[in-house]
Design a protein around this motif. Structure first.
Motif, PDB file in Angstrom:
ATOM      1  N   ASP A 107      59.693  40.463  42.053  1.00  0.00           N
ATOM      2  CA  ASP A 107      59.553  39.843  40.734  1.00  0.00           C
ATOM      3  C   ASP A 107      58.943  38.452  40.832  1.00  0.00           C
ATOM      4  N   THR A 108      59.069  37.822  41.995  1.00  0.00           N
ATOM      5  CA  THR A 108      58.545  36.473  42.193  1.00  0.00           C
ATOM      6  C   THR A 108      57.044  36.463  42.495  1.00  0.00           C
ATOM      7  N   PHE A 109      56.435  37.641  42.651  1.00  0.00           N
ATOM      8  CA  PHE A 109      54.997  37.745  42.891  1.00  0.00           C
ATOM      9  C   PHE A 109      54.238  37.164  41.704  1.00  0.00           C
ATOM     10  N   PRO A 110      53.152  36.405  41.898  1.00  0.00           N
ATOM     11  CA  PRO A 110      52.489  36.109  43.176  1.00  0.00           C
ATOM     12  C   PRO A 110      52.872  34.788  43.810  1.00  0.00           C
ATOM     13  N   GLU A 111      53.781  34.054  43.175  1.00  0.00           N
ATOM     14  CA  GLU A 111      54.109  32.722  43.681  1.00  0.00           C
ATOM     15  C   GLU A 111      55.294  32.779  44.645  1.00  0.00           C
ATOM     16  N   LEU A 120      42.996  37.119  51.133  1.00  0.00           N
ATOM     17  CA  LEU A 120      42.568  37.482  49.780  1.00  0.00           C
ATOM     18  C   LEU A 120      41.050  37.581  49.673  1.00  0.00           C
ATOM     19  N   ARG A 121      40.332  36.729  50.372  1.00  0.00           N
ATOM     20  CA  ARG A 121      38.868  36.821  50.336  1.00  0.00           C
ATOM     21  C   ARG A 121      38.409  38.122  50.989  1.00  0.00           C
ATOM     22  N   ASP A 122      39.097  38.523  52.049  1.00  0.00           N
ATOM     23  CA  ASP A 122      38.774  39.798  52.699  1.00  0.00           C
ATOM     24  C   ASP A 122      38.986  40.960  51.731  1.00  0.00           C
ATOM     25  N   LEU A 123      40.093  40.926  50.982  1.00  0.00           N
ATOM     26  CA  LEU A 123      40.368  41.983  50.008  1.00  0.00           C
ATOM     27  C   LEU A 123      39.322  41.981  48.904  1.00  0.00           C
ATOM     28  N   ALA A 124      38.904  40.793  48.455  1.00  0.00           N
ATOM     29  CA  ALA A 124      37.892  40.705  47.409  1.00  0.00           C
ATOM     30  C   ALA A 124      36.591  41.367  47.865  1.00  0.00           C
ATOM     31  N   GLN A 125      36.169  41.075  49.075  1.00  0.00           N
ATOM     32  CA  GLN A 125      34.941  41.680  49.596  1.00  0.00           C
ATOM     33  C   GLN A 125      35.119  43.185  49.778  1.00  0.00           C
ATOM     34  N   TYR A 126      36.273  43.580  50.243  1.00  0.00           N
ATOM     35  CA  TYR A 126      36.591  45.000  50.403  1.00  0.00           C
ATOM     36  C   TYR A 126      36.477  45.717  49.059  1.00  0.00           C
ATOM     37  N   PHE A 197      47.421  48.533  45.342  1.00  0.00           N
ATOM     38  CA  PHE A 197      46.236  47.676  45.295  1.00  0.00           C
ATOM     39  C   PHE A 197      45.985  47.084  43.916  1.00  0.00           C
ATOM     40  N   THR A 198      46.411  47.744  42.841  1.00  0.00           N
ATOM     41  CA  THR A 198      46.249  47.124  41.527  1.00  0.00           C
ATOM     42  C   THR A 198      47.233  45.976  41.333  1.00  0.00           C
ATOM     43  N   ARG A 199      48.275  45.948  42.135  1.00  0.00           N
ATOM     44  CA  ARG A 199      49.233  44.838  42.052  1.00  0.00           C
ATOM     45  C   ARG A 199      48.547  43.498  42.304  1.00  0.00           C
ATOM     46  N   PHE A 200      47.572  43.471  43.211  1.00  0.00           N
ATOM     47  CA  PHE A 200      46.880  42.215  43.511  1.00  0.00           C
ATOM     48  C   PHE A 200      46.090  41.714  42.314  1.00  0.00           C
ATOM     49  N   LEU A 201      45.676  42.638  41.445  1.00  0.00           N
ATOM     50  CA  LEU A 201      44.933  42.237  40.253  1.00  0.00           C
ATOM     51  C   LEU A 201      45.822  41.552  39.223  1.00  0.00           C
ATOM     52  N   GLU A 202      47.127  41.503  39.482  1.00  0.00           N
ATOM     53  CA  GLU A 202      48.052  40.764  38.628  1.00  0.00           C
ATOM     54  C   GLU A 202      48.215  39.321  39.093  1.00  0.00           C
ATOM     55  N   ASP A 203      47.526  38.960  40.161  1.00  0.00           N
ATOM     56  CA  ASP A 203      47.550  37.591  40.667  1.00  0.00           C
ATOM     57  C   ASP A 203      46.305  36.862  40.161  1.00  0.00           C
ATOM     58  N   LEU A 210      38.030  37.124  43.413  1.00  0.00           N
ATOM     59  CA  LEU A 210      37.229  38.336  43.282  1.00  0.00           C
ATOM     60  C   LEU A 210      36.023  38.093  42.376  1.00  0.00           C
ATOM     61  N   GLN A 211      36.232  37.412  41.262  1.00  0.00           N
ATOM     62  CA  GLN A 211      35.128  37.134  40.349  1.00  0.00           C
ATOM     63  C   GLN A 211      34.071  36.256  41.005  1.00  0.00           C
ATOM     64  N   LEU A 212      34.521  35.241  41.754  1.00  0.00           N
ATOM     65  CA  LEU A 212      33.586  34.338  42.423  1.00  0.00           C
ATOM     66  C   LEU A 212      32.779  35.075  43.486  1.00  0.00           C
ATOM     67  N   GLU A 213      33.471  35.900  44.283  1.00  0.00           N
ATOM     68  CA  GLU A 213      32.782  36.661  45.325  1.00  0.00           C
ATOM     69  C   GLU A 213      31.752  37.605  44.706  1.00  0.00           C
ATOM     70  N   TRP A 214      32.116  38.236  43.584  1.00  0.00           N
ATOM     71  CA  TRP A 214      31.183  39.160  42.936  1.00  0.00           C
ATOM     72  C   TRP A 214      29.968  38.429  42.388  1.00  0.00           C
ATOM     73  N   GLU A 215      30.172  37.288  41.734  1.00  0.00           N
ATOM     74  CA  GLU A 215      29.053  36.541  41.170  1.00  0.00           C
ATOM     75  C   GLU A 215      28.086  36.110  42.268  1.00  0.00           C
ATOM     76  N   GLN A 216      28.636  35.682  43.408  1.00  0.00           N
ATOM     77  CA  GLN A 216      27.779  35.277  44.513  1.00  0.00           C
ATOM     78  C   GLN A 216      27.031  36.470  45.089  1.00  0.00           C
ATOM     79  N   PHE A 217      27.727  37.596  45.229  1.00  0.00           N
ATOM     80  CA  PHE A 217      27.080  38.795  45.751  1.00  0.00           C
ATOM     81  C   PHE A 217      25.972  39.262  44.808  1.00  0.00           C
ATOM     82  N   LYS A 218      26.286  39.290  43.523  1.00  0.00           N
ATOM     83  CA  LYS A 218      25.315  39.786  42.539  1.00  0.00           C
ATOM     84  C   LYS A 218      24.050  38.933  42.528  1.00  0.00           C
TER      85      LYS A 218
END
Length: 237
Positions: A107-111, A120-126, A197-203, A210-218
């Motif tokens: 319940d204390t996730f993500p803090e 987290l950056r590795d997961l974003a790229q993944y 894996f969708t749990r991480f999207l609640e952080d 993830l948004q930053l990595e995608w914008e840079q990739f795009k």
């Protein structure tokens, strides 16, 4: 994966195969996935885990909360001469992973400090790779790997397999059928991998990464990817 400089990403080389004069078709040549200095270099004390519903390895466990089918690829415990020592090592690996898993489900996730235990950056790229290829294997999960070097956080990788990618339709066992389907399943289709894996999207912090990595990739790499695909198609042709 290679454009994103994700560690341990395999090469993909198209080859034509002929055996004893019989042409067998076009195949993809790649490295074997194994731990080693020039392969998956995680050191002698590292751990490589595979999440896969096939669940067919000698040393494996279902995680306590999400029931993730987790198989220990390294260390190679089946080579341990003393079975008791092998079982003890497996218990230590399982305990370590389930402590991390408990933070994700808490319940204390993500803090709650989980970010210190996971790249987290590795997961974003993944996820970028999986979003682009529509690889649904995260949901089961199938062929999902993560590793941990001694004293470091868990990290996703290497990417592997992709037989449920590219608009795959299980009913017809065909690809390029549903290009607009969402990556993650919902409702009754949700599986252990989906929930984990969708749990991480609640952080919010991870979503921002993830948004930053995608914008840079795009902006910088997506055009390079498109050129690569065209060149790869021409080689195959």
């Amino acid at each position: 994966g290679r454009l994103l400089e994700m560690p341990f990403t395999h090469h993909i080389i198209p080859v034509e195969v002929t055996v004893n004069g019989e042409y067998l078709g076009n195949y993809m040549l790649t490295e074997h996935k194994e731990v080693g200095k020039d392969r998956i270099n995680i050191g002698d004390e590292g751990v490589l885990l595979e999440l896969d519903t096939n669940f067919d390895e000698a040393f494996q466990f279902k995680s306590a909360i999400y029931s993730l089918p987790t198989m220990i690829q390294y260390p190679e415990l089946e080579d341990e001469e003393d079975e008791a020592i092998a079982l003890l090592k497996m218990a230590e690996i399982q305990s370590d992973f389930e402590e991390f898993e408990a933070l994700i489900a808490a319940d204390t996730f993500p803090e709650n400090g989980y970010r210190e235990l996971f790249g987290l950056r590795d997961l974003a790229q993944y996820l970028i790779v999986y979003y682009i290829s529509a690889n649904q294997e995260l949901n089961h999960p199938k062929s999902v790997y993560l590793y941990r070097k001694a004293g470091e956080p868990y990290r996703m990788g290497p990417i592997w397999d992709f037989d449920w990618a590219y608009g795959y339709n299980q009913t017809d066992d065909d690809h390029f059928i549903h290009p607009q389907s969402p990556l993650f399943w919902d409702g009754s289709s949700a599986r252990a991998g989906t929930r984990f894996f969708t749990r991480f999207l609640e952080d919010p912090e991870f979503v921002e990464i993830l948004q930053l990595e995608w914008e840079q990739f795009k902006a910088d790499l997506y055009p390079v990817l498109m050129d690569y695909i065209q060149g790869y198609a021409e080689v195959i042709r």
